[in-house]
Design an enzyme around this catalytic site. Structure first.
Site, mmCIF file in Angstrom:
data_model
loop_
_atom_site.group_PDB
_atom_site.id
_atom_site.type_symbol
_atom_site.label_atom_id
_atom_site.label_comp_id
_atom_site.label_asym_id
_atom_site.label_seq_id
_atom_site.Cartn_x
_atom_site.Cartn_y
_atom_site.Cartn_z
ATOM 1 N N LYS A 108 -40.718 -114.012 -103.331
ATOM 2 C CA LYS A 108 -39.505 -113.590 -102.617
ATOM 3 C C LYS A 108 -39.236 -114.551 -101.457
ATOM 4 O O LYS A 108 -38.095 -114.925 -101.204
ATOM 5 C CB LYS A 108 -39.696 -112.156 -102.114
ATOM 6 C CG LYS A 108 -38.555 -111.581 -101.301
ATOM 7 C CD LYS A 108 -37.598 -110.805 -102.174
ATOM 8 C CE LYS A 108 -36.300 -110.385 -101.517
ATOM 9 N NZ LYS A 108 -36.400 -109.764 -100.215
ATOM 10 N N GLY A 118 -38.909 -96.925 -86.938
ATOM 11 C CA GLY A 118 -37.687 -97.682 -87.138
ATOM 12 C C GLY A 118 -36.662 -96.812 -87.839
ATOM 13 O O GLY A 118 -36.771 -96.572 -89.050
HETATM 14 P P1 NAD Z 1 -33.000 -102.600 -89.239
HETATM 15 O O1 NAD Z 1 -32.712 -103.557 -88.141
HETATM 16 O O2 NAD Z 1 -31.845 -101.905 -89.899
HETATM 17 O O3 NAD Z 1 -33.988 -101.470 -88.718
HETATM 18 C C1 NAD Z 1 -35.111 -101.747 -87.956
HETATM 19 C C2 NAD Z 1 -35.233 -100.627 -86.932
HETATM 20 O O4 NAD Z 1 -36.493 -100.729 -86.289
HETATM 21 C C3 NAD Z 1 -34.156 -100.680 -85.830
HETATM 22 O O5 NAD Z 1 -33.563 -99.409 -85.710
HETATM 23 C C4 NAD Z 1 -34.967 -101.019 -84.568
HETATM 24 O O6 NAD Z 1 -34.412 -100.457 -83.403
HETATM 25 C C5 NAD Z 1 -36.286 -100.366 -84.938
HETATM 26 N N1 NAD Z 1 -37.421 -100.813 -84.120
HETATM 27 C C6 NAD Z 1 -37.828 -102.074 -83.842
HETATM 28 N N2 NAD Z 1 -38.924 -102.049 -83.050
HETATM 29 C C7 NAD Z 1 -39.209 -100.747 -82.832
HETATM 30 C C8 NAD Z 1 -40.202 -100.078 -82.079
HETATM 31 N N3 NAD Z 1 -41.141 -100.747 -81.389
HETATM 32 N N4 NAD Z 1 -40.207 -98.712 -82.064
HETATM 33 C C9 NAD Z 1 -39.276 -98.028 -82.744
HETATM 34 N N5 NAD Z 1 -38.292 -98.601 -83.483
HETATM 35 C C10 NAD Z 1 -38.268 -99.952 -83.511
HETATM 36 O O7 NAD Z 1 -33.863 -103.395 -90.311
HETATM 37 P P2 NAD Z 1 -33.945 -103.181 -91.886
HETATM 38 O O8 NAD Z 1 -32.738 -103.774 -92.521
HETATM 39 O O9 NAD Z 1 -34.301 -101.773 -92.194
HETATM 40 O O10 NAD Z 1 -35.151 -104.162 -92.242
HETATM 41 C C11 NAD Z 1 -36.514 -103.844 -92.053
HETATM 42 C C12 NAD Z 1 -37.325 -104.863 -92.855
HETATM 43 O O11 NAD Z 1 -37.043 -104.656 -94.234
HETATM 44 C C13 NAD Z 1 -36.927 -106.324 -92.555
HETATM 45 O O12 NAD Z 1 -38.044 -107.151 -92.590
HETATM 46 C C14 NAD Z 1 -35.969 -106.656 -93.696
HETATM 47 O O13 NAD Z 1 -35.928 -108.040 -94.000
HETATM 48 C C15 NAD Z 1 -36.598 -105.862 -94.830
HETATM 49 N N6 NAD Z 1 -35.641 -105.537 -95.914
HETATM 50 C C16 NAD Z 1 -34.443 -104.931 -95.611
HETATM 51 C C17 NAD Z 1 -33.582 -104.610 -96.646
HETATM 52 C C18 NAD Z 1 -32.253 -103.928 -96.395
HETATM 53 O O14 NAD Z 1 -31.466 -103.772 -97.317
HETATM 54 N N7 NAD Z 1 -31.958 -103.478 -95.188
HETATM 55 C C19 NAD Z 1 -33.938 -104.914 -97.969
HETATM 56 C C20 NAD Z 1 -35.172 -105.513 -98.233
HETATM 57 C C21 NAD Z 1 -36.018 -105.833 -97.182
HETATM 58 O O1 KPL Z 2 -32.924 -111.463 -100.796
HETATM 59 C C1 KPL Z 2 -31.904 -112.085 -100.632
HETATM 60 C C2 KPL Z 2 -31.348 -112.129 -99.254
HETATM 61 O O2 KPL Z 2 -30.142 -112.269 -99.075
HETATM 62 O O3 KPL Z 2 -32.164 -111.985 -98.322
HETATM 63 C C3 KPL Z 2 -31.275 -112.827 -101.789
HETATM 64 C C4 KPL Z 2 -30.061 -112.093 -102.292
HETATM 65 C C5 KPL Z 2 -32.273 -112.938 -102.930
HETATM 66 C C6 KPL Z 2 -30.882 -114.206 -101.405
HETATM 67 O O4 KPL Z 2 -31.987 -114.976 -101.034
#
Ligand code: NAD
Ligand code: KPL
Length: 308
Positions: A187, A7
């Protein structure tokens, strides 16, 4: 030993860039040959930290590559995790370790069930990052938007992973957690109390200060659910923490609100969907949580978005 990061999105890019700059060998796994070609044309990842952009030529590959995988960071959305791991299964080396970065619950168990011989380490992160698609480097440019922390743990084996020093060297704030499930449940409960309402009221997190009774009722039901699911610690002072988070993030849009506003699929099935299914399994009637789930599903369907 090389890390593989599946990813090249927000968190995958953030981790891969930091590992690479610390000299830790890392390979990015792209979705398919055309995505790999586009990534190679860009020459790697760009990470923007405190306004400073730096380029990291992290090598890329696809799942079709043949090299064995010993350590994999699964950094896709929860709804993509199962199919992503199915494609990589044949490449997992004996004793492989997987770090599952997905938000919510449900996807981790689905992945673990597919790879009984691998060690699955669950993660919960408060770091924030997003892809800056408008920049010339397009989607390979990741902006590190919020300092945070990542908790890692293995519900089946509390022995800390052997590579935590590599995270230390890479400047990835982390902690081994003996009770990662409690963190993930907490969470999930926070996200269930805040995110769906921000979508339905089309408001920033702070907008929920105008709906105190609804928030309080949801917190009471979520507390009941956590206690019934054997997670009483995750239920402690839930309402107070939800209120604190609403206050502290008042100016922000929740992640679910951002997904829906951009016409993207949400992780509803791994948040509210998981909570309602768990309640049902335990014969627990949580009227407000179920009504919220139904309203949110209707809202998503009306916008042509998946409601599960
Ligand atoms: P994102 O959509 O930015 O990135 C995911 C990537 O995975 C995409 O580029 C997609 O094309 C790729 N992908 C999906 N299936 C694939 C496959 N089979 N092979 C190769 N690549 C593949 O997502 P993100 O924001 O990085 O989030 C990832 C996880 O982390 C989610 O569950 C999200 O809720 C969690 N998360 C994100 C953040 C944040 O700030 N972005 C913070 C905390 C938690
Ligand atoms: O984690 C969050 C989200 O936006 O996914 C917060 C900021 C805690 C709100 O639920």
């Amino acid at each position: 030993m090389s890390w593989h990061v599946l990813g090249a999105g927000s968190l995958g890019g953030l981790w891969a860039a930091r590992l690479a700059r610390a000299g830790v060998p890392v390979q990015l796994i792209l979705r398919d040959a055309s995505r790999l070609a586009a990534y190679r044309r860009a020459g790697g990842l760009t990470l923007v930290e405190q306004g400073q952009a730096r380029h990291y030529p992290v090598p890329g590959q696809t799942a079709a590559d043949s090299a064995p995988i010993q350590r994999l960071l699964l950094a896709c959305k929860a709804y993509d995790a199962e199919s992503a791991i199915a494609a990589l299964k044949p490449r997992l080396a004996p004793g492989a370790e997987l770090i599952l970065l997905q938000n919510g619950l449900g996807s981790q168990d689905a992945v673990a069930a597919q790879v009984p011989n691998a060690r699955c380490i669950f993660a919960s992160s408060t770091e924030g990052a997003f892809r800056d698609g408008a920049a010339p480097e397009g989607e390979w440019r990741v902006v590190f938007a919020g300092q945070g922390h990542t908790w890692l743990g293995d519900p089946l084996d509390n022995t800390p992973a052997s590579w935590l020093d590599e995270l230390e060297r890479s400047g990835i704030p982390h902690q081994w957690s003996p009770d990662i499930l409690s963190r993930l449940w907490r969470k999930l409960a926070l996200n269930c109390a805040i995110n769906p309402l921000t979508v339905l009221y089309d408001c920033r997190n702070g907008g929920l200060r105008e709906h105190p009774t609804e928030v309080a009722t949801l917190c009471a039901e979520l507390g009941e659910l956590l206690a019934t699911c054997g997670q009483p610690a995750a239920a402690q002072d839930l309402h107070a923490e939800v209120q604190r988070v609403i206050q502290a993030t008042a100016a922000n849009y929740s992640s679910m609100h951002q997904d829906v506003a951009r016409g993207r699929r949400s992780e509803i099935a791994y948040l509210l969907g998981y909570a309602c299914a768990a309640a049902q399994r335990h014969g627990l009637v949580l009227a407000h949580l179920e009504a919220l789930h139904a309203r949110l599903r209707g809202h998503l369907s009306a916008r042509g978005l998946p409601s599960h």
